[in-house]
Design a protein around this motif. Structure first.
Motif, PDB file in Angstrom:
ATOM      1  N   GLU A  87      19.225 -73.140  38.062  1.00 25.93           N
ATOM      2  CA  GLU A  87      18.143 -73.164  37.091  1.00 25.93           C
ATOM      3  C   GLU A  87      17.024 -72.206  37.501  1.00 25.93           C
ATOM      4  OE1 GLU A  87      16.014 -74.355  33.651  1.00 25.93           O
ATOM      5  OE2 GLU A  87      18.118 -74.505  34.247  1.00 25.93           O
ATOM      6  N   LYS A  91      15.777 -68.859  35.428  1.00 28.06           N
ATOM      7  CA  LYS A  91      14.399 -68.656  35.003  1.00 28.06           C
ATOM      8  C   LYS A  91      13.766 -67.402  35.598  1.00 28.06           C
ATOM      9  CE  LYS A  91      13.261 -73.546  34.260  1.00 28.06           C
ATOM     10  NZ  LYS A  91      12.407 -74.680  34.701  1.00 28.06           N
ATOM     11  N   LYS A 330      16.059 -59.561  30.388  1.00 27.94           N
ATOM     12  CA  LYS A 330      16.271 -61.006  30.368  1.00 27.94           C
ATOM     13  C   LYS A 330      17.180 -61.440  29.228  1.00 27.94           C
ATOM     14  CE  LYS A 330      11.910 -62.305  32.626  1.00 27.94           C
ATOM     15  NZ  LYS A 330      10.605 -62.995  32.461  1.00 27.94           N
ATOM     16  N   GLN A 336      18.976 -64.752  28.431  1.00 27.16           N
ATOM     17  CA  GLN A 336      17.906 -65.727  28.340  1.00 27.16           C
ATOM     18  C   GLN A 336      17.448 -65.901  26.897  1.00 27.16           C
ATOM     19  OE1 GLN A 336      17.463 -67.283  30.977  1.00 27.16           O
ATOM     20  NE2 GLN A 336      17.460 -66.005  32.784  1.00 27.16           N
ATOM     21  N   GLY A 337      16.779 -67.031  26.629  1.00 24.25           N
ATOM     22  CA  GLY A 337      16.246 -67.312  25.313  1.00 24.25           C
ATOM     23  C   GLY A 337      14.759 -66.998  25.213  1.00 24.25           C
ATOM     24  N   PHE A 338      14.175 -67.378  24.086  1.00 26.31           N
ATOM     25  CA  PHE A 338      12.765 -67.050  23.829  1.00 26.31           C
ATOM     26  C   PHE A 338      11.843 -67.699  24.849  1.00 26.31           C
ATOM     27  CE2 PHE A 338       8.660 -67.969  21.821  1.00 26.31           C
ATOM     28  CZ  PHE A 338       8.271 -66.678  21.467  1.00 26.31           C
ATOM     29  N   ILE A 339      12.199 -68.876  25.336  1.00 28.94           N
ATOM     30  CA  ILE A 339      11.342 -69.603  26.266  1.00 28.94           C
ATOM     31  C   ILE A 339      11.101 -68.802  27.546  1.00 28.94           C
ATOM     32  CG2 ILE A 339      13.212 -70.810  27.463  1.00 28.94           C
ATOM     33  CD1 ILE A 339       9.802 -72.294  26.456  1.00 28.94           C
ATOM     34  N   MET A 340      12.022 -67.856  27.855  1.00 30.72           N
ATOM     35  CA  MET A 340      11.897 -67.073  29.077  1.00 30.72           C
ATOM     36  C   MET A 340      11.192 -65.732  28.856  1.00 30.72           C
ATOM     37  SD  MET A 340      13.101 -69.104  31.211  1.00 30.72           S
ATOM     38  CE  MET A 340      12.873 -67.989  32.576  1.00 30.72           C
ATOM     39  N   TRP A 342       8.586 -65.404  26.284  1.00 32.52           N
ATOM     40  CA  TRP A 342       7.409 -65.591  25.436  1.00 32.52           C
ATOM     41  C   TRP A 342       6.193 -64.849  25.998  1.00 32.52           C
ATOM     42  CZ3 TRP A 342       2.917 -67.577  27.274  1.00 32.52           C
ATOM     43  CH2 TRP A 342       2.969 -68.293  28.483  1.00 32.52           C
ATOM     44  N   LYS A 343       6.089 -64.798  27.322  1.00 33.79           N
ATOM     45  CA  LYS A 343       4.943 -64.123  27.939  1.00 33.79           C
ATOM     46  C   LYS A 343       4.958 -62.638  27.598  1.00 33.79           C
ATOM     47  CE  LYS A 343       2.854 -63.094  32.432  1.00 33.79           C
ATOM     48  NZ  LYS A 343       2.977 -63.269  33.904  1.00 33.79           N
TER      49      LYS A 343
END
Length: 368
Positions: A87, A91, A330, A336-340, A342-343
């Motif tokens: 995990e 991330k 990413k 990776q998805g949007f959560i990774m 967003w920044k």
């Protein structure tokens, strides 16, 4: 001879009185030397590493301590399970994981053989392979040290596992960077001459008489270039996938969204340049220089940002391509998805709005 000297003096006078040209001639070499001198650092530093040790013992603790003391690693401690390690790797919090087999010391003492698995994030092949090399050297050095003390022959086997890029293809690293560079240069140059062209052609008076507001006018000028840039983006995607063999492991929709936001950002930057300089040729030169050098040197395209001095790391935060390249790697390489990301998306949107605000204000001043 007097005529010759007069021409020489005249040319010196023209150069000295043109402050902008003098700044370009004398300033750019200084900037390039400093950037190339500090940013080009092939050493890989600050590698984020963690250890998974299911049965701690003297040997595993000793190796972990050697890794912690090494200047090239940033030791993040021990993880408590493989799931936690995977995990953290997913991330992006972890770049290298050292995984000891269960009952490491017992196997080493009784059979003379034990294994350590090194898991590295090889979306950047150079950084991943060097991280593994550093860790392997530490383990080998510890093994030789212990054999010298105990005079007992044993062998610590290291198994390498490259995550995200097991074939270690360099295209996985360079394609996102090339995308950022090409779009930055093309989009910026295209729009940098748009407003200046109106002034040079004498059509500013038409704009003054137009009922359109400044914001609407800027948006209208952006649409054609946006369309052309999206065509370029599609061509780049097709070449990357079918010719270079770079996979799209994440969402194609998310990747497209990130790219469109980046295109808007680069077009906004070109418009900003267009409102600052006075001539089309100057706009092209400024756009090319300010777009190419920062992308090549400070975006992480070629040289890892983590290996740069702190000042340059801070300076790289205002380079749009840094955020785009990180987001593309990413999504495209790591899946990776949007959560990774967003920044990175939020930063690019903020930069776009900031540049559009400057463009609208400068356009209003020009029209007044």
């Amino acid at each position: 001879m007097k005529q010759f000297l007069a021409f020489v003096n005249k040319e010196f006078y023209h150069i000295i009185r043109d402050n902008r040209t003098l700044l370009v001639i004398l300033g750019i070499p200084v900037v390039q030397i400093l950037l190339f001198g500090f940013a080009i650092n092939m050493e890989v530093q600050d590698i984020r590493v963690a250890v998974y040790d299911p049965t701690p013992d003297a040997f595993t603790t000793g190796i972990a301590e050697r890794i912690q003391q090494n200047a090239y690693f940033t030791y993040l401690g021990n993880v408590h399970s493989m799931n936690e390690m995977e995990e953290s790797m997913r991330k992006g919090e972890l770049e290298l994981a050292v995984v000891f087999q269960q009952n490491f010391q017992e196997n080493l003492v009784h059979s003379g053989d034990a294994a350590v698995q090194l898991l590295s994030n090889s979306s950047d092949p150079n950084r991943g392979s060097i991280a593994v090399t550093y860790a392997t050297a530490i383990i080998t050095g510890y093994q030789q040290e212990q054999m010298g003390i105990g005079r007992i022959p044993f062998q610590i086997q290291t198994e390498n596992r490259m995550i995200y890029n097991p074939l270690m293809k360099s295209s996985y690293m360079f394609v996102p960077g090339i995308m950022g560079l090409v779009l930055m240069i093309i989009c910026t140059i295209m729009t940098s001459v748009s407003i200046i062209r109106e002034k040079e052609r004498g059509t500013m008076e038409v704009l003054l008489a137009s009922p359109l507001k400044q914001g609407t006018m800027v948006f209208a000028k952006t649409i054609p270039y946006m369309f052309i840039s999206i065509i370029n983006l599609i061509i780049i995607f097709l070449l990357s996938y079918f010719v270079l063999g770079v996979p799209v492991n994440g969402s194609l929709l998310l990747l497209s969204l990130i790219s469109v936001i980046y295109i808007l950002l680069t077009l906004s930057y070109g418009l900003t340049v267009s409102t600052i300089v006075d001539k089309q040729i100057n706009a092209v030169i400024v756009s090319a220089i300010t777009a190419m050098i920062p992308v090549l040197m400070l975006s992480g395209m070629i040289f890892p940002v983590d290996s740069m001095p702190r000042v340059l790391q801070a300076l790289s935060t205002v380079v749009p391509a840094r955020w785009f390249i990180a987001a593309v790697r990413k999504v495209m390489i790591e899946g990776q998805g949007f959560i990774m990301v967003w920044k990175e998306v939020l930063v690019m949107i903020g930069m776009t709005l900031f540049l559009l605000g400057i463009t609208i204000m400068n356009t209003k001043k020009r029209l007044e």
